[in-house]
Design an enzyme around this catalytic site. Structure first.
Site, PDB file in Angstrom:
ATOM      1  N   ARG A  54       0.814  -1.226   0.000  1.00 24.92           N
ATOM      2  CA  ARG A  54       0.000   0.000   0.000  1.00 24.92           C
ATOM      3  C   ARG A  54       0.845   1.274   0.000  1.00 24.92           C
ATOM      4  O   ARG A  54       0.540   2.225  -0.699  1.00 24.92           O
ATOM      5  CB  ARG A  54      -0.909   0.034   1.254  1.00 24.92           C
ATOM      6  CG  ARG A  54      -2.114  -0.863   1.196  1.00 24.92           C
ATOM      7  CD  ARG A  54      -2.947  -0.684   2.467  1.00 24.92           C
ATOM      8  NE  ARG A  54      -2.210  -1.095   3.670  1.00 24.92           N
ATOM      9  CZ  ARG A  54      -2.159  -2.332   4.145  1.00 24.92           C
ATOM     10  NH1 ARG A  54      -2.812  -3.289   3.527  1.00 24.92           N
ATOM     11  NH2 ARG A  54      -1.480  -2.629   5.232  1.00 24.92           N
ATOM     12  N   SER A  55       1.896   1.298   0.808  1.00 25.27           N
ATOM     13  CA  SER A  55       2.686   2.535   0.934  1.00 25.27           C
ATOM     14  C   SER A  55       4.025   2.462   0.204  1.00 25.27           C
ATOM     15  O   SER A  55       4.770   3.440   0.204  1.00 25.27           O
ATOM     16  CB  SER A  55       2.960   2.838   2.407  1.00 25.27           C
ATOM     17  OG  SER A  55       1.763   3.037   3.088  1.00 25.27           O
TER      18      SER A  55
ATOM     19  N   ARG B 162       7.212 -11.276  23.060  1.00 26.00           N
ATOM     20  CA  ARG B 162       7.538 -10.715  24.386  1.00 26.00           C
ATOM     21  C   ARG B 162       7.641 -11.752  25.490  1.00 26.00           C
ATOM     22  O   ARG B 162       8.485 -11.642  26.370  1.00 26.00           O
ATOM     23  CB  ARG B 162       6.488  -9.664  24.780  1.00 26.00           C
ATOM     24  CG  ARG B 162       6.603  -8.375  23.999  1.00 26.00           C
ATOM     25  CD  ARG B 162       5.580  -7.388  24.486  1.00 26.00           C
ATOM     26  NE  ARG B 162       5.478  -6.252  23.598  1.00 26.00           N
ATOM     27  CZ  ARG B 162       4.354  -5.584  23.367  1.00 26.00           C
ATOM     28  NH1 ARG B 162       3.229  -5.943  23.987  1.00 26.00           N
ATOM     29  NH2 ARG B 162       4.349  -4.566  22.557  1.00 26.00           N
TER      30      ARG B 162
ATOM     31  N   CYS C 289       3.352  -0.509  25.635  1.00 27.47           N
ATOM     32  CA  CYS C 289       3.510   0.901  26.032  1.00 27.47           C
ATOM     33  C   CYS C 289       3.142   1.149  27.494  1.00 27.47           C
ATOM     34  O   CYS C 289       3.856   1.846  28.228  1.00 27.47           O
ATOM     35  CB  CYS C 289       2.676   1.792  25.121  1.00 27.47           C
ATOM     36  SG  CYS C 289       1.037   1.141  24.764  1.00 27.47           S
TER      37      CYS C 289
ATOM     38  N   GLY D  23      -2.261   4.617  20.687  1.00 28.35           N
ATOM     39  CA  GLY D  23      -1.835   3.244  20.962  1.00 28.35           C
ATOM     40  C   GLY D  23      -2.463   2.254  19.992  1.00 28.35           C
ATOM     41  O   GLY D  23      -1.983   1.131  19.839  1.00 28.35           O
TER      42      GLY D  23
ATOM     43  N   HIS E  33      -0.239   8.043  27.604  1.00 29.47           N
ATOM     44  CA  HIS E  33      -1.005   7.210  28.531  1.00 29.47           C
ATOM     45  C   HIS E  33      -0.819   7.736  29.961  1.00 29.47           C
ATOM     46  O   HIS E  33       0.299   8.101  30.351  1.00 29.47           O
ATOM     47  CB  HIS E  33      -0.492   5.768  28.521  1.00 29.47           C
ATOM     48  CG  HIS E  33      -0.772   5.010  27.258  1.00 29.47           C
ATOM     49  ND1 HIS E  33      -1.591   5.470  26.258  1.00 29.47           N
ATOM     50  CD2 HIS E  33      -0.335   3.779  26.859  1.00 29.47           C
ATOM     51  CE1 HIS E  33      -1.647   4.562  25.293  1.00 29.47           C
ATOM     52  NE2 HIS E  33      -0.895   3.545  25.629  1.00 29.47           N
TER      53      HIS E  33
HETATM   54  P1  A2P Z   1       1.226   0.490   5.169  1.00 31.87           P
HETATM   55  O1  A2P Z   1       1.382   1.985   5.278  1.00 31.87           O
HETATM   56  O2  A2P Z   1       1.742   0.011   3.844  1.00 31.87           O
HETATM   57  O3  A2P Z   1      -0.126  -0.016   5.516  1.00 31.87           O
HETATM   58  P2  A2P Z   1      -0.266   1.701  12.071  1.00 31.87           P
HETATM   59  O4  A2P Z   1      -0.542   0.595  13.055  1.00 31.87           O
HETATM   60  O5  A2P Z   1       0.168   2.957  12.724  1.00 31.87           O
HETATM   61  O6  A2P Z   1      -1.386   1.905  11.122  1.00 31.87           O
HETATM   62  O7  A2P Z   1       1.025   1.212  11.206  1.00 31.87           O
HETATM   63  C1  A2P Z   1       1.161  -0.057  10.669  1.00 31.87           C
HETATM   64  C2  A2P Z   1       2.444  -0.132   9.856  1.00 31.87           C
HETATM   65  O8  A2P Z   1       2.659  -1.501   9.478  1.00 31.87           O
HETATM   66  C3  A2P Z   1       2.390   0.660   8.557  1.00 31.87           C
HETATM   67  O9  A2P Z   1       3.663   1.138   8.217  1.00 31.87           O
HETATM   68  C4  A2P Z   1       1.940  -0.405   7.564  1.00 31.87           C
HETATM   69  O10 A2P Z   1       2.297  -0.149   6.215  1.00 31.87           O
HETATM   70  C5  A2P Z   1       2.752  -1.582   8.071  1.00 31.87           C
HETATM   71  N1  A2P Z   1       2.174  -2.824   7.565  1.00 31.87           N
HETATM   72  C6  A2P Z   1       0.904  -3.278   7.671  1.00 31.87           C
HETATM   73  N2  A2P Z   1       0.761  -4.459   7.026  1.00 31.87           N
HETATM   74  C7  A2P Z   1       1.973  -4.762   6.508  1.00 31.87           C
HETATM   75  C8  A2P Z   1       2.483  -5.832   5.704  1.00 31.87           C
HETATM   76  N3  A2P Z   1       1.706  -6.845   5.328  1.00 31.87           N
HETATM   77  N4  A2P Z   1       3.787  -5.795   5.335  1.00 31.87           N
HETATM   78  C9  A2P Z   1       4.580  -4.777   5.704  1.00 31.87           C
HETATM   79  N5  A2P Z   1       4.170  -3.728   6.445  1.00 31.87           N
HETATM   80  C10 A2P Z   1       2.875  -3.708   6.841  1.00 31.87           C
END
Ligand code: A2P
Length: 335
Positions: free
Chosen positions: A40-41, A101, A130, A161, A237
């Site tokens: 996605r990112s 953990r 946390c 959180g 928190h």
């Molecule tokens: P992405 O931005 O691509 O969704 P938060 O809990 O603050 O939303 O952040 C979750 C983080 O974990 C984000 O950077 C998200 O990336 C990443 N993430 C979620 N799913 C995956 C995945 N399958 N592989 C790698 N990173 C992931």
């Protein structure tokens, strides 16, 4: 001094972004750094120390590169799958999820409390929950001196959180929109439900606080109970901690011990309305302690109000402090 290669897994999330900020602020000796997320990112640009980087999609080959330390915060499932892959390739993983953990092979570390446990790592070091981190920072100097008999935790936890989705639920809720992340509206509300419910009636968050405190303090049978509550606060928190000691204590000495301990700032002048507040702790790395008073209902009891930024000391700062200690040990060994 030698420089090291880092990777941030979940770099686009709430904690991932805080990792980046804290690594920059504390000026770790970093040579290369890699930023990873889901598809996605991937492709997004991230600035680190005035240089632009492109976020990469995490996959099984991501750790074939020369990486010394990987900070993970992409959820438990991602850690379960990818942390062992990274460790098998010689990377030291500092994992912010709850996946490892309680694994007896994995040290669970708060640097002010048990930094020497880092040396026991076999490739993965866990960053505690946390709410546990700020609690044990405050309790450790008192436990060393008076020996804790029982703890009652009651928490007031910020929506950050729960990641980006938690922040959005409060933001949208304040505009009257329904929740997507939490089981109820969080705006103008307190929800006594963080993480899933377990068969014993506790939530998983509550059991994390109980078990992680015991592990970090090396006190496997310490009596602890907890009630964890999500409140409509964006950052930091707050915790009411009631603690009973084996030994008698002196309140002035308690204040002195807390004041002299690393990572703690005592804010305790109630007559002038001075006590730790979420809005004050936000953006800071310390744990703030106040409302220090005797619990008059038991022989050797104490009440504390403990506040910290859950995304910084409760996650990113603590993980980066673990990395700093690791590097300190490596430098001592001449690595
Ligand atoms: P992405 O931005 O691509 O969704 P938060 O809990 O603050 O939303 O952040 C979750 C983080 O974990 C984000 O950077 C998200 O990336 C990443 N993430 C979620 N799913 C995956 C995945 N399958 N592989 C790698 N990173 C992931």
């Amino acid at each position: 001094m030698r420089k090291y290669n880092f990777a941030i897994i979940g770099a686009t999330g709430v904690v991932g972004r805080a990792f980046i900020k804290v690594l920059e602020e504390r000026n770790l000796p970093i040579d290369n750094i890699y930023f990873m997320s889901s598809a996605r990112s991937a492709g997004q640009k991230i600035e680190f120390k005035n240089k632009e980087y492109t976020v990469e999609e995490l996959n099984e080959n991501s750790f074939d590169k020369d990486i010394d330390v990987a900070l993970f915060s992409a959820g438990g499932d991602i850690s379960l799958k990818y942390a062992p892959i990274a460790a098998s390739k010689g990377v030291i993983v500092i994992d912010n999820s709850s996946a490892f953990r309680m694994d007896p092979e994995v040290p669970l570390v708060v640097p002010e409390v048990n930094s020497e446990d880092i040396l026991l790592n076999k490739g993965i070091i866990a960053n505690p929950n946390c709410s546990t981190i700020q609690a044990v920072v405050a309790l450790k100097p008192l436990h060393d001196k008076y020996s804790i008999k029982r703890i009652v935790y009651s928490t007031y936890q910020a929506v950050s959180g729960a990641g980006m989705a938690g922040l959005k639920d409060l933001e949208e809720g304040l505009k009257g929109n329904p929740p997507k992340k939490f089981p109820h509206q969080i705006a103008n509300n307190c929800i006594p439900h963080i993480d899933v419910f377990l068969d014993n009636g506790y939530t998983k968050e509550e059991m994390k606080m109980i078990k992680e405190t015991r592990k970090i303090l090396h006190a496997p049978s310490m009596a602890i109970t907890a009630t964890t509550v999500r409140v409509p606060v964006f950052e930091s928190h707050s915790e009411s901690i009631n603690v009973e000691f084996e030994k008698d204590f002196n309140l002035a000495e308690v204040r002195m011990l807390l004041t002299d301990s690393p990572g703690i700032i005592v804010m305790d002048d109630p007559k002038n309305n001075v006590y730790p507040l979420a809005i004050y702790a936000a953006g800071k790395d310390d744990t703030f302690v106040g409302r220090i008073r005797r619990d008059e209902s038991v022989k050797s009891g104490l009440n504390l109000w403990v506040v910290a930024d859950n995304v910084r000391k409760g996650a990113a700062t603590n993980a980066v402090q673990i990395a700093e200690k690791l590097i300190e040990y490596w430098n001592k060994e001449g690595n």
